[in-house]
Design an enzyme around this catalytic site. Sequence first.
Site, PDB file in Angstrom:
ATOM      1  CG  ASP A  38      -2.192   0.851   0.994  1.00  0.00           C
ATOM      2  OD1 ASP A  38      -3.277   0.258   0.834  1.00  0.00           O
ATOM      3  OD2 ASP A  38      -2.092   2.096   0.938  1.00  0.00           O
ATOM      4  CB  VAL A  65       0.358   0.052  -7.731  1.00  0.00           C
ATOM      5  CG1 VAL A  65       0.282  -0.815  -6.487  1.00  0.00           C
ATOM      6  CG2 VAL A  65      -0.845   0.985  -7.851  1.00  0.00           C
ATOM      7  CG  ASN A  91      -8.166  -3.691  -3.652  1.00  0.00           C
ATOM      8  OD1 ASN A  91      -9.360  -3.588  -3.884  1.00  0.00           O
ATOM      9  ND2 ASN A  91      -7.576  -3.064  -2.630  1.00  0.00           N
ATOM     10  CE1 TYR A 157     -12.617   4.339  -9.604  1.00  0.00           C
ATOM     11  CE2 TYR A 157     -14.702   3.649 -10.563  1.00  0.00           C
ATOM     12  CZ  TYR A 157     -13.713   3.478  -9.622  1.00  0.00           C
ATOM     13  OH  TYR A 157     -13.806   2.460  -8.694  1.00  0.00           O
ATOM     14  CE  LYS A 161     -11.444   0.948 -10.765  1.00  0.00           C
ATOM     15  NZ  LYS A 161     -10.478   0.119 -10.001  1.00  0.00           N
ATOM     16  CB  THR A 192     -14.419   1.408   0.846  1.00  0.00           C
ATOM     17  OG1 THR A 192     -14.463   2.149  -0.386  1.00  0.00           O
ATOM     18  CG2 THR A 192     -14.806  -0.035   0.587  1.00  0.00           C
TER      19      THR A 192
HETATM   20  N1  NAD Z   1     -15.911   1.217  -2.896  1.00  0.00           N
HETATM   21  C1  NAD Z   1     -16.565   1.040  -4.024  1.00  0.00           C
HETATM   22  O1  NAD Z   1     -17.764   1.320  -4.111  1.00  0.00           O
HETATM   23  C2  NAD Z   1     -15.866   0.444  -5.217  1.00  0.00           C
HETATM   24  C3  NAD Z   1     -16.643  -0.160  -6.208  1.00  0.00           C
HETATM   25  C4  NAD Z   1     -16.024  -0.784  -7.289  1.00  0.00           C
HETATM   26  C5  NAD Z   1     -14.654  -0.816  -7.371  1.00  0.00           C
HETATM   27  N2  NAD Z   1     -13.892  -0.215  -6.408  1.00  0.00           N
HETATM   28  C6  NAD Z   1     -12.428  -0.339  -6.529  1.00  0.00           C
HETATM   29  O2  NAD Z   1     -11.975  -1.102  -5.427  1.00  0.00           O
HETATM   30  C7  NAD Z   1     -10.597  -0.849  -5.201  1.00  0.00           C
HETATM   31  C8  NAD Z   1     -10.370  -0.645  -3.708  1.00  0.00           C
HETATM   32  O3  NAD Z   1     -11.031   0.541  -3.310  1.00  0.00           O
HETATM   33  P1  NAD Z   1     -11.776   0.710  -1.910  1.00  0.00           P
HETATM   34  O4  NAD Z   1     -13.172   1.042  -2.218  1.00  0.00           O
HETATM   35  O5  NAD Z   1     -11.462  -0.419  -1.011  1.00  0.00           O
HETATM   36  O6  NAD Z   1     -11.095   2.096  -1.457  1.00  0.00           O
HETATM   37  P2  NAD Z   1     -10.112   2.508  -0.272  1.00  0.00           P
HETATM   38  O7  NAD Z   1      -9.815   3.939  -0.520  1.00  0.00           O
HETATM   39  O8  NAD Z   1     -10.694   2.096   1.040  1.00  0.00           O
HETATM   40  O9  NAD Z   1      -8.804   1.630  -0.499  1.00  0.00           O
HETATM   41  C9  NAD Z   1      -7.868   1.892  -1.519  1.00  0.00           C
HETATM   42  C10 NAD Z   1      -6.479   1.559  -1.012  1.00  0.00           C
HETATM   43  O10 NAD Z   1      -5.559   1.745  -2.099  1.00  0.00           O
HETATM   44  C11 NAD Z   1      -4.423   2.445  -1.603  1.00  0.00           C
HETATM   45  N3  NAD Z   1      -3.774   3.167  -2.698  1.00  0.00           N
HETATM   46  C12 NAD Z   1      -4.217   4.282  -3.327  1.00  0.00           C
HETATM   47  N4  NAD Z   1      -3.347   4.659  -4.263  1.00  0.00           N
HETATM   48  C13 NAD Z   1      -2.330   3.771  -4.233  1.00  0.00           C
HETATM   49  C14 NAD Z   1      -1.125   3.619  -4.975  1.00  0.00           C
HETATM   50  N5  NAD Z   1      -0.774   4.496  -5.934  1.00  0.00           N
HETATM   51  N6  NAD Z   1      -0.316   2.574  -4.699  1.00  0.00           N
HETATM   52  C15 NAD Z   1      -0.649   1.693  -3.719  1.00  0.00           C
HETATM   53  N7  NAD Z   1      -1.760   1.793  -2.978  1.00  0.00           N
HETATM   54  C16 NAD Z   1      -2.601   2.810  -3.241  1.00  0.00           C
HETATM   55  C17 NAD Z   1      -4.974   3.374  -0.529  1.00  0.00           C
HETATM   56  O11 NAD Z   1      -3.961   3.816   0.370  1.00  0.00           O
HETATM   57  C18 NAD Z   1      -6.013   2.483   0.125  1.00  0.00           C
HETATM   58  O12 NAD Z   1      -5.461   1.724   1.179  1.00  0.00           O
HETATM   59  C19 NAD Z   1     -10.250   0.362  -6.079  1.00  0.00           C
HETATM   60  O13 NAD Z   1      -9.569  -0.091  -7.227  1.00  0.00           O
HETATM   61  C20 NAD Z   1     -11.616   0.916  -6.449  1.00  0.00           C
HETATM   62  O14 NAD Z   1     -11.580   1.611  -7.664  1.00  0.00           O
HETATM   63  C21 NAD Z   1     -14.478   0.420  -5.332  1.00  0.00           C
END
Ligand code: NAD
Length: 252
Positions: A38, A65, A91, A157, A161, A192
């Site tokens: 992370d 990443v 993720n 976004y 995706k 989240t």
């Molecule tokens: N929450 C939703 O509704 C939702 C729905 C569909 C998809 N997503 C996707 O799920 C994934 C996880 O998101 P989440 O909802 O758990 O959000 P979140 O913000 O709780 O978690 C994201 C994590 O990624 C880390 N991060 C951000 N940029 C980074 C980088 N450059 N390198 C390494 N780590 C990094 C952050 O520090 C955090 O810990 C994302 O790809 C998001 O697009 C989220």
Amino acid sequence: MGNSLTGRHIVVTGAASGMGHATALELAANGASLALWDIDLPAASALATSLRDQGTNCLALGVDVSRDAEVAAAMQQSVAHLGQIDGAFNNAGIGMPTTPFETLSEAEFDRIVAVNLKGVWLCMKHQFQHMRGIGGGAIVNNASVSGLVALAGQGAYTATKHGVVGLTKAAAVEGAAAHIRVNAICPGAVRTPILQHLEQAGITEAALAGMSPQGRIAEPVEIAHAVVWLLSKQSSFVTGAALPIDGGWVAQ
Ligand SMILES: NC(=O)c1ccc[n+]([C@@H]2O[C@H](COP(=O)([O-])OP(=O)(O)OC[C@H]3O[C@@H](n4cnc5c(N)ncnc54)[C@H](O)[C@@H]3O)[C@@H](O)[C@H]2O)c1
């Protein structure tokens, strides 16, 4: 606690929060050893400490990443610590302000593409190089319903995706002969911190819940259960899939 992942060594990116955090807990509960990557190292380290206290072999690494050198170094350190890497949940991702796509700045567009799309490619690049040498593996990429349909005001976004879904299919085709399975998950709205970008634009939880026939948003653990299955041998003939986990959102 199940044991479908005993003896497996799995990378989770974005492990410090949200779905990455919930999935790390479920992977550990199913017997996996973990490398938690992370950009927020203190939060990832706190999770690693707590998992180690419960008996999981686990390390935390600070990684952006979107940077090739950091991903390469993290992969090397993870292999050195765990012995090998035979699974990954790619993720890590970021949200964006909800705004018509023609008003987004070039810097905002470049950053979201760098993290959400290039980041998944970089992780898979280094994971593939390693997995080819150990006889295979399983990878799950976190896309979104935005990888299948569009949400107004989320153009960049949505593009990233859709890109993750395309990259997943290409990697699945290329990896099959090397016994590397690659799938994407396409969650709907999940509780989240990333949802704050939508809330700031007045898109409430009730509005997001209304997108799904089930009439609710998901808890992160509901996504984690699917990732555990996709990384386990229980899904041995599943590759190249983009699995909606959305309470029926994209079925409409
Ligand atoms: N929450 C939703 O509704 C939702 C729905 C569909 C998809 N997503 C996707 O799920 C994934 C996880 O998101 P989440 O909802 O758990 O959000 P979140 O913000 O709780 O978690 C994201 C994590 O990624 C880390 N991060 C951000 N940029 C980074 C980088 N450059 N390198 C390494 N780590 C990094 C952050 O520090 C955090 O810990 C994302 O790809 C998001 O697009 C989220």
